[in-house]
Scaffold this active site. Sequence first.
Site, PDB file in Angstrom:
ATOM      1  N   ARG A   1      34.888  55.084  37.187  1.00 38.76           N
ATOM      2  CA  ARG A   1      34.610  54.598  38.550  1.00 38.76           C
ATOM      3  C   ARG A   1      35.393  55.423  39.589  1.00 38.76           C
ATOM      4  O   ARG A   1      35.940  54.890  40.531  1.00 38.76           O
ATOM      5  CB  ARG A   1      34.958  53.117  38.659  1.00 38.76           C
ATOM      6  CG  ARG A   1      34.022  52.331  39.553  1.00 38.76           C
ATOM      7  CD  ARG A   1      34.544  50.919  39.815  1.00 38.76           C
ATOM      8  NE  ARG A   1      33.575  50.163  40.593  1.00 38.76           N
ATOM      9  CZ  ARG A   1      33.894  49.180  41.431  1.00 38.76           C
ATOM     10  NH1 ARG A   1      35.136  48.826  41.587  1.00 38.76           N
ATOM     11  NH2 ARG A   1      32.978  48.534  42.101  1.00 38.76           N
TER      12      ARG A   1
ATOM     13  N   TRP B   1      31.064  43.909  29.635  1.00 37.26           N
ATOM     14  CA  TRP B   1      30.894  43.551  31.044  1.00 37.26           C
ATOM     15  C   TRP B   1      29.638  42.680  31.190  1.00 37.26           C
ATOM     16  O   TRP B   1      28.593  42.988  30.619  1.00 37.26           O
ATOM     17  CB  TRP B   1      30.746  44.825  31.894  1.00 37.26           C
ATOM     18  CG  TRP B   1      30.461  44.486  33.322  1.00 37.26           C
ATOM     19  CD1 TRP B   1      31.377  44.148  34.273  1.00 37.26           C
ATOM     20  CD2 TRP B   1      29.167  44.403  33.947  1.00 37.26           C
ATOM     21  NE1 TRP B   1      30.738  43.843  35.453  1.00 37.26           N
ATOM     22  CE2 TRP B   1      29.379  44.002  35.284  1.00 37.26           C
ATOM     23  CE3 TRP B   1      27.863  44.618  33.511  1.00 37.26           C
ATOM     24  CZ2 TRP B   1      28.343  43.821  36.186  1.00 37.26           C
ATOM     25  CZ3 TRP B   1      26.821  44.432  34.407  1.00 37.26           C
ATOM     26  CH2 TRP B   1      27.070  44.044  35.743  1.00 37.26           C
TER      27      TRP B   1
ATOM     28  N   CYS C   1      41.009  39.083  37.928  1.00 35.55           N
ATOM     29  CA  CYS C   1      39.664  39.635  37.738  1.00 35.55           C
ATOM     30  C   CYS C   1      39.837  40.970  37.031  1.00 35.55           C
ATOM     31  O   CYS C   1      40.838  41.657  37.232  1.00 35.55           O
ATOM     32  CB  CYS C   1      39.019  39.828  39.117  1.00 35.55           C
ATOM     33  SG  CYS C   1      37.431  40.669  39.107  1.00 35.55           S
TER      34      CYS C   1
ATOM     35  N   TRP D   1      42.888  39.824  42.385  1.00 37.57           N
ATOM     36  CA  TRP D   1      43.546  40.991  41.752  1.00 37.57           C
ATOM     37  C   TRP D   1      42.590  41.556  40.710  1.00 37.57           C
ATOM     38  O   TRP D   1      42.416  40.987  39.646  1.00 37.57           O
ATOM     39  CB  TRP D   1      44.843  40.534  41.103  1.00 37.57           C
ATOM     40  CG  TRP D   1      45.689  41.597  40.494  1.00 37.57           C
ATOM     41  CD1 TRP D   1      45.375  42.425  39.444  1.00 37.57           C
ATOM     42  CD2 TRP D   1      47.026  41.948  40.868  1.00 37.57           C
ATOM     43  NE1 TRP D   1      46.421  43.259  39.150  1.00 37.57           N
ATOM     44  CE2 TRP D   1      47.454  42.987  40.015  1.00 37.57           C
ATOM     45  CE3 TRP D   1      47.906  41.479  41.855  1.00 37.57           C
ATOM     46  CZ2 TRP D   1      48.720  43.551  40.108  1.00 37.57           C
ATOM     47  CZ3 TRP D   1      49.173  42.050  41.938  1.00 37.57           C
ATOM     48  CH2 TRP D   1      49.561  43.079  41.072  1.00 37.57           C
ATOM     49  N   ASP D   2      42.003  42.702  41.026  1.00 36.78           N
ATOM     50  CA  ASP D   2      40.973  43.282  40.151  1.00 36.78           C
ATOM     51  C   ASP D   2      41.565  44.421  39.305  1.00 36.78           C
ATOM     52  O   ASP D   2      42.649  44.959  39.611  1.00 36.78           O
ATOM     53  CB  ASP D   2      39.838  43.806  41.044  1.00 36.78           C
ATOM     54  CG  ASP D   2      38.495  43.879  40.332  1.00 36.78           C
ATOM     55  OD1 ASP D   2      38.467  43.765  39.091  1.00 36.78           O
ATOM     56  OD2 ASP D   2      37.474  44.064  41.023  1.00 36.78           O
TER      57      ASP D   2
ATOM     58  N   ASP E   1      50.952  39.192 -12.819  1.00 35.19           N
ATOM     59  CA  ASP E   1      52.028  40.173 -12.920  1.00 35.19           C
ATOM     60  C   ASP E   1      51.963  41.111 -11.733  1.00 35.19           C
ATOM     61  O   ASP E   1      50.931  41.670 -11.427  1.00 35.19           O
ATOM     62  CB  ASP E   1      51.852  40.998 -14.193  1.00 35.19           C
ATOM     63  CG  ASP E   1      52.382  40.219 -15.379  1.00 35.19           C
ATOM     64  OD1 ASP E   1      53.126  39.256 -15.142  1.00 35.19           O
ATOM     65  OD2 ASP E   1      52.025  40.571 -16.504  1.00 35.19           O
TER      66      ASP E   1
ATOM     67  N   ASP F   1      36.142  41.008  49.824  1.00 32.68           N
ATOM     68  CA  ASP F   1      36.227  41.755  48.567  1.00 32.68           C
ATOM     69  C   ASP F   1      36.442  43.236  48.862  1.00 32.68           C
ATOM     70  O   ASP F   1      36.875  43.624  49.954  1.00 32.68           O
ATOM     71  CB  ASP F   1      34.959  41.464  47.735  1.00 32.68           C
ATOM     72  CG  ASP F   1      35.218  41.526  46.242  1.00 32.68           C
ATOM     73  OD1 ASP F   1      35.247  42.645  45.698  1.00 32.68           O
ATOM     74  OD2 ASP F   1      35.412  40.466  45.615  1.00 32.68           O
ATOM     75  N   ASP F   2      36.129  44.054  47.909  1.00 32.11           N
ATOM     76  CA  ASP F   2      36.334  45.496  47.943  1.00 32.11           C
ATOM     77  C   ASP F   2      35.773  46.126  49.224  1.00 32.11           C
ATOM     78  O   ASP F   2      34.673  45.780  49.649  1.00 32.11           O
ATOM     79  CB  ASP F   2      35.593  46.060  46.709  1.00 32.11           C
ATOM     80  CG  ASP F   2      36.038  47.451  46.368  1.00 32.11           C
ATOM     81  OD1 ASP F   2      36.802  48.033  47.144  1.00 32.11           O
ATOM     82  OD2 ASP F   2      35.611  47.942  45.312  1.00 32.11           O
TER      83      ASP F   2
ATOM     84  N   ASP G   1      31.118  38.912  36.091  1.00 33.25           N
ATOM     85  CA  ASP G   1      30.259  39.338  37.204  1.00 33.25           C
ATOM     86  C   ASP G   1      28.848  38.812  37.034  1.00 33.25           C
ATOM     87  O   ASP G   1      28.043  38.904  37.951  1.00 33.25           O
ATOM     88  CB  ASP G   1      30.226  40.865  37.292  1.00 33.25           C
ATOM     89  CG  ASP G   1      31.421  41.404  38.059  1.00 33.25           C
ATOM     90  OD1 ASP G   1      32.088  40.624  38.755  1.00 33.25           O
ATOM     91  OD2 ASP G   1      31.686  42.614  37.959  1.00 33.25           O
TER      92      ASP G   1
ATOM     93  N   ASN H   1      39.633  47.597  37.032  1.00 36.04           N
ATOM     94  CA  ASN H   1      38.291  48.029  36.632  1.00 36.04           C
ATOM     95  C   ASN H   1      38.218  49.200  35.659  1.00 36.04           C
ATOM     96  O   ASN H   1      37.145  49.770  35.492  1.00 36.04           O
ATOM     97  CB  ASN H   1      37.472  48.367  37.882  1.00 36.04           C
ATOM     98  CG  ASN H   1      37.008  47.114  38.609  1.00 36.04           C
ATOM     99  OD1 ASN H   1      36.271  46.307  38.067  1.00 36.04           O
ATOM    100  ND2 ASN H   1      37.486  46.929  39.822  1.00 36.04           N
TER     101      ASN H   1
HETATM  102  C1  DGJ Z   1      34.556  44.085  39.989  1.00 34.00           C
HETATM  103  C2  DGJ Z   1      34.638  42.602  40.233  1.00 34.00           C
HETATM  104  O1  DGJ Z   1      34.350  41.905  39.061  1.00 34.00           O
HETATM  105  C3  DGJ Z   1      33.677  42.217  41.336  1.00 34.00           C
HETATM  106  O2  DGJ Z   1      33.718  40.826  41.540  1.00 34.00           O
HETATM  107  C4  DGJ Z   1      34.027  42.958  42.590  1.00 34.00           C
HETATM  108  O3  DGJ Z   1      35.292  42.519  43.045  1.00 34.00           O
HETATM  109  C5  DGJ Z   1      34.040  44.452  42.323  1.00 34.00           C
HETATM  110  N1  DGJ Z   1      34.868  44.792  41.210  1.00 34.00           N
HETATM  111  C6  DGJ Z   1      34.510  45.206  43.539  1.00 34.00           C
HETATM  112  O4  DGJ Z   1      34.644  46.535  43.308  1.00 34.00           O
END
Ligand code: DGJ
Length: 727
Positions: free
Chosen positions: A443, A199, A526, A477-478, A55, A366-367, A548, A480
């Site tokens: 960061r 991470w 990324c 293309w990151d 019910d 990279d960066d 990473d 973070n």
């Molecule tokens: C985080 C990425 O996972 C790394 O491979 C590297 O590109 C750093 N950032 C650079 O700041």
Amino acid sequence: MGISFFPEKKIFKLDTSASSYIFKIGAGGYVMGLYYGARLDEHDVDYLTVREGHDSTVPLSAAVDDWRFSPDTMQAEYPAYGSGDFRISAVKIKNGDGNSVTDCRYVSHRIYKGKEPIPGMPSTAGGEGEAETLELYCRDVTGAEITLVYSVYESHPVITRRAVIKNGGEAPIYVERAYSAAVDFTHPEFRLLHLWGCWGRERAVERRDLGHGITTVSSGRGASGHYHNPFAALLAPGCTEESGEAYGFNLVYSGNFSIDAEVDAFGLTRILVGINPEGFSWKLEPGEDFCTPEAVMVYSDRGEGGMSRALHRFYREHLLSEKWLKAPRPVVVNNWEATYFGFDTEKLVSIARSAAELGIDMLVVDDGWFGRRNDDTSSLGDWVANEEKLPGGLSLLAERVNALGLGLGLWFEPEMASRDSDLYRAHPEWCIRTEGRDMSIARHQYILDLSREDVRDYIVDSLSSVLSSANIEYVKWDFNRNLTEYSSSLLPSDRQGEVFHRYVLGLYEVIERLQKAFPDVLFEGCASGGGRYDPAMLHYFPQYWTSDDTDPLERIKIQYGTSIAYPACTMSCHVSASPNHQTGRRTPLRTRGDVAAAGVFGYELDPTALSDREREEVRRQIAEYKAHRRIVMEGDLYRLVPPEGNVAAWMYVTPDLEEALFTYVRMRTMIAPVSFVRLAGLDPDRTYTDGDGRRYLGSTLMRAGLNLTGSRRDGESVTVYLKAEPQ
Ligand code: DGJ
């Protein structure tokens, strides 16, 4: 095949290559689920709706037809809030009167061949000969129109689902919950498989019993993220890697998501997949509509492995960019772990020169190549080459790298502005923040408000000018950080609940505009490693930096978890230096190569620092990878031994069963080990030859296995290439 409607009982039957999904229009226009599972040969399973002896509340209009019916116990196709179904709801709309009572009753439907794209959002594709679509038009008394969209594939065990909500009334309404898919199962005792992490430890596999009540995996970070993946599976009792029933659910979306499973008092299990309702609200003026992202549902009666292989095949054929599926991806060397921020043109050219001798195809810078970025405290958003590090800029660097026979790739983090950047100084209002509140920083950076057109234009223009300034063939293309204090300065107060989703739509628009302008550039995704690894990102980024953490013994686990939903051709995997920068562990170069070769292969180290012997080994790795990569990129994956004990093993088999690549890794040393691994997926009747010329019958390899007995140290690996002899 496909979609059938049986008008006498108002039953819909959706058949895929291996599953049936059946629902009906019941009393009062309620849309009631009947069955989802292995293919059924008949549609009339109406008896499954009978719920005697319970019910509960019954809406009067439905009770007139059937007193035994209650929304509280029915299997709902799209459970609505506040009208007698007390379980977790898929749709909740605040109407012009200010209440959120919602109802979803059938009005009509349309069935057509093929599948239409979702405006502004990525989704899986299906041509007229491949998919069939059902649009089910439903209505709430307030005038809200709810369309449930189902697409069914002929050669995959896959159904995709989404919903469109339109304001057909005269006052504004607010969509407060709008999931993409909801399924109610009659089977009890499912286990939930989901992918969690952080991470450096992405997509760990967890399986747990679903108890009574609600279990949720979700993200509220503005991105699908590291912590939970928008994938979950319901495993029927007895489901293993290669047998039993598994139902997978994946959301093609990169923002806040929620996958909720509720087991009720009667043993029904409900699963919902969609945008996370927390922090979400979407205003619809009369005539406007809202589209949910797409959910992918896959069924397997061959265990978790069958589910994964089905999803991999489906994504390769219907989600990923065809262009990059066919073209061999470049073997890259990325300078991040080689140099971090400490590089200049001369160092990069020396890396490229050394890499060229090894057979590497692309240098990815990279960066740290832009603005005044010598550490992570500045310059995100200032996308202009740093002439102190790169005299003559990117064009000269590209010329020198190209002259060595390598392509040049470049890292960006386009969605961000450093607190110390010209961009932030000029446009603080472009960052996501809430007036009068502390502004969280991560960061040293803020996140740009991609719901704003001016911000989107800035990103497209600034990246375009870099990409056209030099021969850049690849973009990493990151992303973070996550969204906090989310609100947008341009939106009115009653639209602030739209920011998260508008951000995601803005992101898709920016990527689409850039990819349209630079169609030959290969984009790798990324997000602090493998955060935001979801099907929507994979639609744009055919490969994704998996994590990473490149320590092979950790990476095996991450790649294993990733493979539950996503194919190897999307997993970017690099050989890095030993001892590993994340874990400090020493591992053999061969193992690092064997583990990275289970995805899109590359290097994350300084090749100029390798010894002659290591260079020889790297040359061999690259040559073998290039020779065998088709097996990994296009083949079926068999996870033979999960990386949970002393050993891990997996293999890929080409669709024609002609070639296979088997890899075995000793995770921990055992003294005098005896180790046999049974292979899978081969043609039992064909003879396969390994690299040493040893011949085996396929059935022998699958029944008796390979003999891997022998002393191997921690982290040592073996890879065996098998080729079928001509018939
Ligand atoms: C985080 C990425 O996972 C790394 O491979 C590297 O590109 C750093 N950032 C650079 O700041």
